[in-house]
Motif scaffolding. Structure first.
Motif, short mmCIF file in Angstrom:
data_model
loop_
_atom_site.label_atom_id
_atom_site.label_comp_id
_atom_site.label_asym_id
_atom_site.label_seq_id
_atom_site.Cartn_x
_atom_site.Cartn_y
_atom_site.Cartn_z
N ILE A 1 -26.21 18.44 -6.55
CA ILE A 1 -25.10 17.56 -6.51
C ILE A 1 -23.76 18.19 -6.41
O ILE A 1 -22.83 17.76 -5.96
N ARG A 2 -23.84 19.37 -7.08
CA ARG A 2 -22.55 20.34 -7.04
C ARG A 2 -22.85 21.54 -6.49
O ARG A 2 -23.84 21.89 -6.35
N CYS B 1 -20.28 13.07 -1.67
CA CYS B 1 -21.69 13.26 -2.16
C CYS B 1 -22.66 13.45 -1.12
O CYS B 1 -22.82 12.91 -0.21
N VAL C 1 -26.01 12.86 -2.14
CA VAL C 1 -27.18 12.04 -2.23
C VAL C 1 -27.78 11.00 -1.20
O VAL C 1 -29.00 11.17 -0.99
N GLN D 1 -30.38 5.87 -8.15
CA GLN D 1 -29.01 6.48 -7.83
C GLN D 1 -27.83 5.43 -7.90
O GLN D 1 -26.73 5.43 -8.07
N THR E 1 -27.80 4.73 -12.83
CA THR E 1 -26.62 4.54 -12.78
C THR E 1 -26.18 3.54 -11.92
O THR E 1 -26.61 3.31 -10.82
N SER E 2 -24.92 3.06 -12.32
CA SER E 2 -24.63 1.81 -11.50
C SER E 2 -23.10 2.06 -10.43
O SER E 2 -22.19 3.03 -11.08
N GLN F 1 -14.65 7.37 -10.83
CA GLN F 1 -14.20 8.78 -10.15
C GLN F 1 -12.93 8.88 -10.17
O GLN F 1 -12.52 9.89 -10.38
N ARG G 1 -14.72 4.75 -1.71
CA ARG G 1 -15.40 4.09 -2.80
C ARG G 1 -15.77 2.68 -2.65
O ARG G 1 -16.38 1.99 -3.59
N ASP H 1 -18.05 8.33 -14.96
CA ASP H 1 -18.15 9.62 -14.27
C ASP H 1 -16.75 9.87 -13.42
O ASP H 1 -16.21 8.77 -13.18
N PHE H 2 -15.99 11.13 -13.74
CA PHE H 2 -14.95 11.13 -13.03
C PHE H 2 -14.82 12.52 -12.29
O PHE H 2 -15.50 13.54 -12.67
N ILE H 3 -14.09 12.48 -11.21
CA ILE H 3 -14.14 13.54 -10.08
C ILE H 3 -12.39 14.01 -10.51
O ILE H 3 -11.41 13.11 -9.89
N PHE I 1 -16.18 15.92 -13.88
CA PHE I 1 -16.49 17.19 -12.71
C PHE I 1 -15.20 17.66 -12.18
O PHE I 1 -14.46 16.76 -11.76
N TYR J 1 -14.03 18.75 -8.39
CA TYR J 1 -14.68 18.42 -6.95
C TYR J 1 -15.19 19.55 -6.79
O TYR J 1 -14.45 20.75 -6.69
N SER J 2 -16.43 19.46 -6.11
CA SER J 2 -17.02 20.80 -5.48
C SER J 2 -17.41 20.38 -3.88
O SER J 2 -17.84 19.22 -3.84
N1 SAM Z 1 -24.40 6.43 -7.77
C1 SAM Z 1 -23.53 7.10 -8.85
C2 SAM Z 1 -21.90 6.46 -8.45
O1 SAM Z 1 -21.84 5.70 -7.52
O2 SAM Z 1 -20.90 6.79 -9.36
C3 SAM Z 1 -22.98 8.53 -8.95
C4 SAM Z 1 -24.31 9.26 -8.68
S1 SAM Z 1 -23.87 11.09 -8.67
C5 SAM Z 1 -25.57 11.64 -8.54
C6 SAM Z 1 -23.55 11.52 -10.34
C7 SAM Z 1 -22.00 12.15 -10.49
O3 SAM Z 1 -21.87 13.37 -9.77
C8 SAM Z 1 -21.11 11.20 -9.49
O4 SAM Z 1 -20.62 10.05 -10.23
C9 SAM Z 1 -19.88 12.14 -9.45
O5 SAM Z 1 -19.01 12.12 -10.41
C10 SAM Z 1 -20.69 13.48 -9.46
N2 SAM Z 1 -20.22 14.20 -8.08
C11 SAM Z 1 -20.89 13.84 -7.06
N3 SAM Z 1 -20.73 14.47 -6.15
C12 SAM Z 1 -19.76 15.38 -6.52
C13 SAM Z 1 -18.97 16.39 -5.69
N4 SAM Z 1 -19.09 16.93 -4.60
N5 SAM Z 1 -17.96 16.98 -6.72
C14 SAM Z 1 -17.94 16.98 -7.97
N6 SAM Z 1 -18.64 15.93 -8.69
C15 SAM Z 1 -19.45 15.18 -7.81
#
Ligand code: SAM
Ligand code: SF4
Length: 447
Positions: free
Chosen positions: A60-61, A174, A176, A211, A247-248, A276, A288, A314-316, A345, A347-348
């Protein structure tokens, strides 16, 4: 007449699994261990004892792959001492890197993606013949169908159960959708069978995983069932006392699910609903497909259905082109919503995602924002935890505490709670009054 019996004991081989990342990986590791149980393996906590080492990775990161390569490097010595030791890489780094892993670390024997791990026993058998095994397919067959029913041994009172995998949302940051593939839901009857199996083994709380779990639409009869429908089916299982899901995505928070938060007693008052960012400009660039106002209105509706709900998010920070003003919008949103739990997190860059091409925020600035955001979230978390003092909650005991006669478990709101209860047993659910709030836990007394 005495029977003449001969007992042959074949010693089991040892499997060490190291799990990175989210709860879905924790669940996958458990299923991989069960699958390898059928191939004569039992798990061990020590890589030194292992006949097979499996890294179940997360992508993920940034630097995830580099971390896996350096972890593999650490096993080089073990492999040199024990040439029969098998080394495997599973999970999202395996999916993303594929053959590259074996090229860079030739001592790796197998690489398996998250959709193909039901084939692990066959792959291990190949490696025993000295052949390397790679499988990063998205196979037609359902891996859960191919995996054996879950073993009958008694287990912990809480369990994860994956009901949905993959994602079609393509948020700009992302990986995923690329590593886990398109959104797929498991059929309702298979989820219920697995849930009943878990309850027979002593499980009292199930967390449904995906996911994008609230986009669940499992085949049922001639049609589809929503996550709320599935929750109501699980509600009928005697012995299952608590249901959670994670996660929702805000856009999949349907009316029936919101209503279930108010009407289903087994559905716990805790919701992880990532936003986010609080800036409409950034949310748009993140793709989003919800904005700040629609998120806040949604929270109001869920809280109207379940006023005591504890919200998590979750926050970026430092997403490309995020300004201080955008960041302040996120801080304001946090102040308005109030979170009892949060993951944040910086951002990466994820190569291959749309945001990877965009101009980055200065790293020092992004670090500073992350610190300010985490200070605010930490304070909210503490205030909400402290406000539990004096309240009555139910606690599901998960293990003995550090002190004699003490048990520790989780409240309905997922707070860790320590209780003095010499008669308490793992799996009990007790009514407790909270009397103390410590750094990351609460103290309670039996009522
Ligand atoms: N499906 C969930 C949603 O829509 O919010 C999130 C699933 S993701 C596997 C888990 C979290 O990782 C995300 O909510 C996001 O905050 C963080 N994340 C994903 N990609 C990222 C990135 N490139 N840089 C930093 N954080 C990231
Ligand atoms: Fe990733 Fe979640 Fe967006 Fe899907 S909805 S792309 S899993 S952050």
């Amino acid at each position: 007449m005495a029977e003449n019996t001969t007992t042959t004991t074949t010693e089991k081989k040892k499997l060490f699994i190291k799990t990175y990342g989210c709860q879905m990986n924790v669940y996958d590791s458990e299923r991989m261990a069960e699958a390898m149980g059928g191939a004569g393996y039992e798990t061990t906590d020590s890589p030194d004892d292992a006949d097979m080492i499996l890294l179940n990775t997360c992508h993920i990161r940034e630097k995830a792959a580099e971390k896996v390569y350096s972890e593999l490097g650490r096993f080089k010595g073990l492999k040199a001492e024990k040439p029969d030791l098998k080394i495997g890489v599973a999970g999202c780094v395996a999916q993303a890197e594929g053959e590259e892993i074996m090229r860079r670390q030739p001592m790796v024997d197998l690489v398996v993606g998250p959709q193909a791990y039901h084939r692990l026993p066959e792959m291990e058998a190949k490696t025993q013949e000295g052949v390397k095994a790679l499988d990063t397919d998205f196979p037609e067959e359902d891996k859960f169908e191919k995996l054996k029913r879950r073993p009958k041994a008694k287990r912990a009172p809480t369990a994860f159960l994956t009901v949905q995998e993959g994602c079609d949302k393509f948020c700009a940051f992302c990986v995923v959708p690329y590593t886990r593939g398109a959104e797929v839901s498991r059929p309702v009857d298979r989820v219920l069978t697995e849930a009943r199996d878990l309850v027979e083994r002593g499980v009292r709380e199930i967390t449904l995983l995906g996911q994008n779990v609230n986009a669940y639409h499992g085949v049922h009869g001639g049609g589809d069932m929503t996550l709320a429908g599935l929750i109501w089916e699980l509600d009928k299982i005697d012995g299952l006392e608590r249901i959670r899901f994670t996660t929702s995505h805000p856009n999949d928070m349907m009316d029936d699910l919101i209503e279930a938060h108010g009407t289903c007693d087994k559905l716990m008052p805790y919701l992880h609903l990532p936003v986010q960012s609080g800036s409409n400009k950034i949310l748009k660039r993140m793709n989003r497909s919800h904005d700040r106002d629609s998120y806040i209105k949604l929270i109001e509706r869920i809280r109207a259905a379940r006023p005591d709900l504890l919200l998590s998010g979750d926050f970026i920070v430092g997403f490309p082109e995020e300004t201080e003003e955008d960041f302040q919008d996120t801080m304001d949103l946090i102040k308005e919503v109030r979170y009892g739990q949060a993951y944040s997190f910086k951002y990466s860059i994820r190569p291959g995602t749309p945001a990877a091409e965009r101009p980055l925020v200065d790293p020092a600035e992004a670090n500073d924002r992350l610190q300010r955001l985490q200070a605010l979230l930490g304070q909210q978390q503490k205030d909400i935890q402290d406000s539990m003092v004096g309240k009555e909650v139910n606690v599901l005991y998960e293990k003995p505490g550090r002190l004699e006669g003490q048990m520790v478990g989780k409240s309905d709101y997922l707070h860790a709670v320590y209780v003095a209860d010499p008669a308490g047993k793992i799996g009990d659910i007790k009514r407790v009054r909270i009397v103390e709030s410590a750094a990351n836990s609460l103290g309670g007394v039996l009522i």
